[in-house]
Design an enzyme around this catalytic site. Sequence first.
Site, mmCIF file in Angstrom:
data_model
loop_
_atom_site.group_PDB
_atom_site.id
_atom_site.type_symbol
_atom_site.label_atom_id
_atom_site.label_comp_id
_atom_site.label_asym_id
_atom_site.label_seq_id
_atom_site.Cartn_x
_atom_site.Cartn_y
_atom_site.Cartn_z
ATOM 1 N N HIS A 149 -0.121 -6.598 16.690
ATOM 2 C CA HIS A 149 0.174 -5.171 16.856
ATOM 3 C C HIS A 149 1.101 -4.784 15.700
ATOM 4 C CE1 HIS A 149 2.201 -1.687 18.729
ATOM 5 N NE2 HIS A 149 1.214 -1.652 19.610
ATOM 6 N N ASP A 226 5.093 -12.475 20.907
ATOM 7 C CA ASP A 226 5.004 -11.106 21.422
ATOM 8 C C ASP A 226 4.245 -11.189 22.748
ATOM 9 O OD1 ASP A 226 4.113 -8.605 22.143
ATOM 10 O OD2 ASP A 226 3.328 -8.057 20.184
ATOM 11 N N GLN A 229 1.506 -8.041 26.204
ATOM 12 C CA GLN A 229 0.257 -7.975 26.968
ATOM 13 C C GLN A 229 0.116 -9.157 27.931
ATOM 14 O OE1 GLN A 229 -1.721 -5.447 26.981
ATOM 15 N NE2 GLN A 229 -0.839 -4.354 25.241
ATOM 16 N N LYS A 252 4.658 -2.166 30.689
ATOM 17 C CA LYS A 252 3.311 -2.728 30.792
ATOM 18 C C LYS A 252 3.191 -3.654 31.997
ATOM 19 C CE LYS A 252 2.470 -2.593 25.808
ATOM 20 N NZ LYS A 252 1.688 -1.388 25.593
ATOM 21 N N CYS A 390 -2.931 0.592 17.364
ATOM 22 C CA CYS A 390 -1.778 0.097 16.587
ATOM 23 C C CYS A 390 -2.051 -1.295 16.043
ATOM 24 C CB CYS A 390 -0.501 0.101 17.421
ATOM 25 S SG CYS A 390 0.019 1.742 17.869
#
Lengths: 432, 150
Positions: A149, A226, A229, A252, A390
């Site tokens: 991202h 990261d 998600q 999220k 993104c």
Amino acid sequence: MSGCKKAANWKSKMEITATYLADAAKAPVTVESCRFHFPLLRRQVNGKPLVYLDNAATSQKPQIVIDAIMRYYHEENSNIHRGVHYLSTKATEAYEEARIKVQNFINARSMQEVIYVRGTTEAINLVAATYGRMHVTAGDEVVISAMEHHSNIVPWQLLCEEKNAQLRVIPMNDAGELLLDEYERLLSDKTKIVAVTHISNALGTINPVKQMIASAHRRGIPVLVDGAQAVPHIKVDMQDLDCDFYAFSSHKMFGPTGVGVLFGKRELLEKMPPYQGGGDMIKSVTFEKTIYNDLPYRFEAGTPNIEGGIGLGAAIDYMNGMDLNAVAAYERELLAYATVRLKEIPGLTIIGAAKEKASVISFVLDGIHPHDIGTILDYEGIAIRTGHHCAQPVMKRFGIPATARASFAFYNTKEEVDVLVKGIYKVKEVLG
Amino acid sequence: MSVLKELYQEVILDHNKNPRNFRKMDDATRHVEGYNPLCGDHYTIFLKLDGDIIRDVSFEGSGCAISKSSASVMTSMLKGKTKAEAESYFEDFHKLVKGELNAEQNMDRLGRLAAFAGVSEFPARVKCASLAWHTLHAALHDEGAAISTE
């Protein structure tokens, strides 16, 4: 008087929530019962029942999260870590309890390793600006992947520009899987940090981060993951992964926006310079010298997002009420069903076919731009994301300007997949 | 007519499928790139100016049905027009897609542009419809760099 009535209603709602929490601990949550907990899922859009398939952008919030934020403002609002009065103590307790919930949820060794930030983006920026600036010098390399991202690209680019260092990128294959041999070859004495996504927001690929972390560690290189998600879909365990930094956002994972978490290994955090200066991050300030606070507060300057932290704690309570392995199994089933149904549509191509994949489906339609797909589906009450997500380098890798993306949460159903499929046929009819 | 049909009118669908003046112009006097970073729509507008007159106008690039048909309709209307006339169309178009100009009452003035009246019901798509026009505007003013709708 109506105000009093409202207050009474709210009280009774709180009791219902309390009952729900007690029940949730006992009974496994099913799709039907969990949908009931998300008030927004009951609304209509453009006269049609909402089909919310934009969970990778942000998830909806269960009632207990909404209630926790409301209760904070109704009963406990005040500033934390500084007041001696009753409310400040209560607010501090609630905010810090939420930190412990996060610690337990991700299995961090201590609460000192859990730093509240605004979200994943700020978490990554924090590490780039502190750990990165301290360790990366001219000629060094930062390794990221081809499926990052923008928030896991740009902070490293800024660092590399400043330090005259090189950004190196792990390539991926046509299925959207990282080439691990290439990754191994990229790692060298020059590599100062690896920053890689756990799950791709654009492709759904679940990366073998545990294995990648072990590879980097064999060469003494720290790894930032990261996890934006990943956290809503799979159980993440800091000690099992052995990552050095892990970044994720509350919004999220069914919590409020504006708050997120940076996990960092204590031994690394302790040696890092502060990120922002201000109140709360200090022990004492004189014009000559400032002594910084202990972890984790040293990285939390200023009055934080108190309602956000408390709301995140409630979201974790909610997730703890579910069997996360059952959730993952259900989402896999939903993904498999949606993949089969979408593939049946002539002219539709799914982008991203990794063997290990989360419930995210990016697709394109022959001759129809994703933006037009999004508008027509919206008219049918179906919310999906369209664009580059993104992740412009991902789009470039696949030679497309954009995709349409349907991303699922545990509250989505096969019936909603059917509505999506019907909607896509409508798109073809309108623009055919 | 449903709101959706009003957005995707026949004129728009036709120009999307068969865009007019969809070519690179080798002898253009000016060309400017227009880009919408939100959705990746990307066009180049080519202009051949003869004093104040637009002798030729064409475009190249890719994007959604609304942006592509808007570029196509725009180029099909501007050949032989003066810069001032083009600017006037630009103003009318801008008002139309923002719902500030009534299409039915201004049919004569708007011509084929009236097909874009439905865009005003879809605020998220106003930028798609306007991209080519903003790019043209920059080209007319010789603002050589690429322009962005963000």
